[in-house]
Design an enzyme around this catalytic site. Sequence first.
Site, PDB file in Angstrom:
ATOM      1  N   ASP A 234       0.773  -1.076  -0.039  1.00  0.00           N
ATOM      2  CA  ASP A 234      -0.110   0.001  -0.081  1.00  0.00           C
ATOM      3  C   ASP A 234       0.984   1.164  -0.180  1.00  0.00           C
ATOM      4  O   ASP A 234       1.713   1.385   0.901  1.00  0.00           O
ATOM      5  CB  ASP A 234      -0.917   0.007   1.486  1.00  0.00           C
ATOM      6  CG  ASP A 234      -1.857   0.929   1.242  1.00  0.00           C
ATOM      7  OD1 ASP A 234      -1.587   2.315   0.758  1.00  0.00           O
ATOM      8  OD2 ASP A 234      -3.219   1.161   1.443  1.00  0.00           O
TER       9      ASP A 234
ATOM     10  N   GLU B 119     -20.422  -6.950 -13.325  1.00  0.00           N
ATOM     11  CA  GLU B 119     -21.435  -7.492 -12.327  1.00  0.00           C
ATOM     12  C   GLU B 119     -22.689  -7.501 -12.706  1.00  0.00           C
ATOM     13  O   GLU B 119     -23.083  -6.408 -13.020  1.00  0.00           O
ATOM     14  CB  GLU B 119     -21.123  -7.088 -10.982  1.00  0.00           C
ATOM     15  CG  GLU B 119     -19.590  -7.397 -10.309  1.00  0.00           C
ATOM     16  CD  GLU B 119     -19.700  -7.220  -8.722  1.00  0.00           C
ATOM     17  OE1 GLU B 119     -20.530  -6.470  -8.616  1.00  0.00           O
ATOM     18  OE2 GLU B 119     -18.548  -7.363  -8.049  1.00  0.00           O
TER      19      GLU B 119
ATOM     20  N   GLY C  94     -19.376  -9.037   2.500  1.00  0.00           N
ATOM     21  CA  GLY C  94     -19.558  -8.141   3.712  1.00  0.00           C
ATOM     22  C   GLY C  94     -21.270  -8.240   4.129  1.00  0.00           C
ATOM     23  O   GLY C  94     -21.510  -7.871   4.840  1.00  0.00           O
TER      24      GLY C  94
ATOM     25  N   ARG D  28     -12.831  -5.157  -5.622  1.00  0.00           N
ATOM     26  CA  ARG D  28     -13.408  -4.571  -6.673  1.00  0.00           C
ATOM     27  C   ARG D  28     -12.818  -5.438  -7.863  1.00  0.00           C
ATOM     28  O   ARG D  28     -11.619  -5.798  -8.016  1.00  0.00           O
ATOM     29  CB  ARG D  28     -12.921  -2.940  -6.800  1.00  0.00           C
ATOM     30  CG  ARG D  28     -13.508  -2.233  -5.807  1.00  0.00           C
ATOM     31  CD  ARG D  28     -15.061  -2.005  -6.252  1.00  0.00           C
ATOM     32  NE  ARG D  28     -15.651  -1.243  -5.203  1.00  0.00           N
ATOM     33  CZ  ARG D  28     -16.286  -1.512  -3.990  1.00  0.00           C
ATOM     34  NH1 ARG D  28     -16.170  -2.717  -3.303  1.00  0.00           N
ATOM     35  NH2 ARG D  28     -16.674  -0.729  -3.040  1.00  0.00           N
TER      36      ARG D  28
ATOM     37  N   HIS E  96     -20.838 -11.343  -4.582  1.00  0.00           N
ATOM     38  CA  HIS E  96     -20.629 -10.176  -3.962  1.00  0.00           C
ATOM     39  C   HIS E  96     -21.223  -9.933  -2.668  1.00  0.00           C
ATOM     40  O   HIS E  96     -22.020  -9.126  -2.502  1.00  0.00           O
ATOM     41  CB  HIS E  96     -21.059  -8.998  -4.726  1.00  0.00           C
ATOM     42  CG  HIS E  96     -20.419  -7.643  -4.591  1.00  0.00           C
ATOM     43  ND1 HIS E  96     -20.168  -6.823  -5.328  1.00  0.00           N
ATOM     44  CD2 HIS E  96     -19.944  -7.107  -3.210  1.00  0.00           C
ATOM     45  CE1 HIS E  96     -19.534  -5.668  -4.835  1.00  0.00           C
ATOM     46  NE2 HIS E  96     -19.493  -5.852  -3.750  1.00  0.00           N
TER      47      HIS E  96
ATOM     48  N   ASP F 249     -15.411 -12.888  -5.199  1.00  0.00           N
ATOM     49  CA  ASP F 249     -16.719 -12.313  -4.685  1.00  0.00           C
ATOM     50  C   ASP F 249     -16.978 -11.067  -5.298  1.00  0.00           C
ATOM     51  O   ASP F 249     -18.225 -10.564  -5.439  1.00  0.00           O
ATOM     52  CB  ASP F 249     -16.566 -11.970  -3.361  1.00  0.00           C
ATOM     53  CG  ASP F 249     -17.814 -11.612  -2.783  1.00  0.00           C
ATOM     54  OD1 ASP F 249     -18.812 -12.554  -2.735  1.00  0.00           O
ATOM     55  OD2 ASP F 249     -18.003 -10.356  -2.045  1.00  0.00           O
TER      56      ASP F 249
END
Length: 329
Positions: A179, A267, A289, A239, A286, A262
């Site tokens: 990162d 999509e 979460g 993403r 997806h 996921d």
Amino acid sequence: MVSKLAVVMTPERAADVCGPDARRLIEEHFEATWAEGGLDDREVARLAAGCDVLLTSWGTPHLDASIWADGGGPKVVAHAAGTVKKLIDRQVLDQGVTVFSAAGRIAWSVGEYCLAAMLTLARRLPRFDAALRGGGWKQKDFRGGELAGRSVGIVGASSTARALITLLKPFGCDVVVYDPYLDEARAAALGVRTATLAETLRCAFVSLHVPDLPATRGMVTRQLIEAMPDGTILVNSSRGPAVDQPALLDHVLSGRLLAALDVYDPEPPSFGESVLSCPNLLLTPHIAGDTTEGHLALAGYVLADVVDWLDKGVRGPSFVDPAAWPTAA
């Protein structure tokens, strides 16, 4: 003085995200108005008029800046969902509106998904499941592996990544993070070490946790995928556009890599039989979460911070930092 709160979500969504903790906080600290049906701009404006706090979630229409015309309007927006970028414009924060998001609570659900996906693929459970359903039994020349003590590469030090890092601690993994915004001090506090993207992708397990930004689209290129070691397990819960999806699927279908996906680009995806039947591939729609317990906790998660903010001026974990807007999911 009791603050006025408007619950700007449908009754169905309120039942989904407002669990017992949220309803207790609302009863104890607010004079609340609840939406009674569908939402449009006129209904949102009606609910927002004269209130101090807006409680929003998925399905809440974009909050037009006119709500805050002439310096008025609610001073707090509490979003019982993830990203707020589709809900409000950045300029609203510049008008002195404080925003909270439940993305940090959703992150825990995503972290659990990523850990589950890693363990599922490490033990090759889809392959064993398919073999048994097909009338087979143990395969003498094949067995699964373990996560404990292995190297885990994490791309993006987001809240979902930090949840996964916490969950990985009992496994004693060597966790490597790429990162560009993560400095050595913060990495040390997380108990991880930093590396380049290429180095991170050469770990035994790789998990992606990046927002959808121009800089992240296509960042995991075909060349980088080709350099990943045989047997690497990649999990993408962030993403779809972050990965060269055709290149990844080529290497998964060949049996060289394993992946849990996921999110997709586009999509929903449209896959042929070779992808749908591949035992090296775990596919979910997806939902990383999306859990029952997680959803019921969302409103309570942000409202607890709203109460602390209004009473004590304390910024809790769900506070949306305007300075982080450009790189936020």
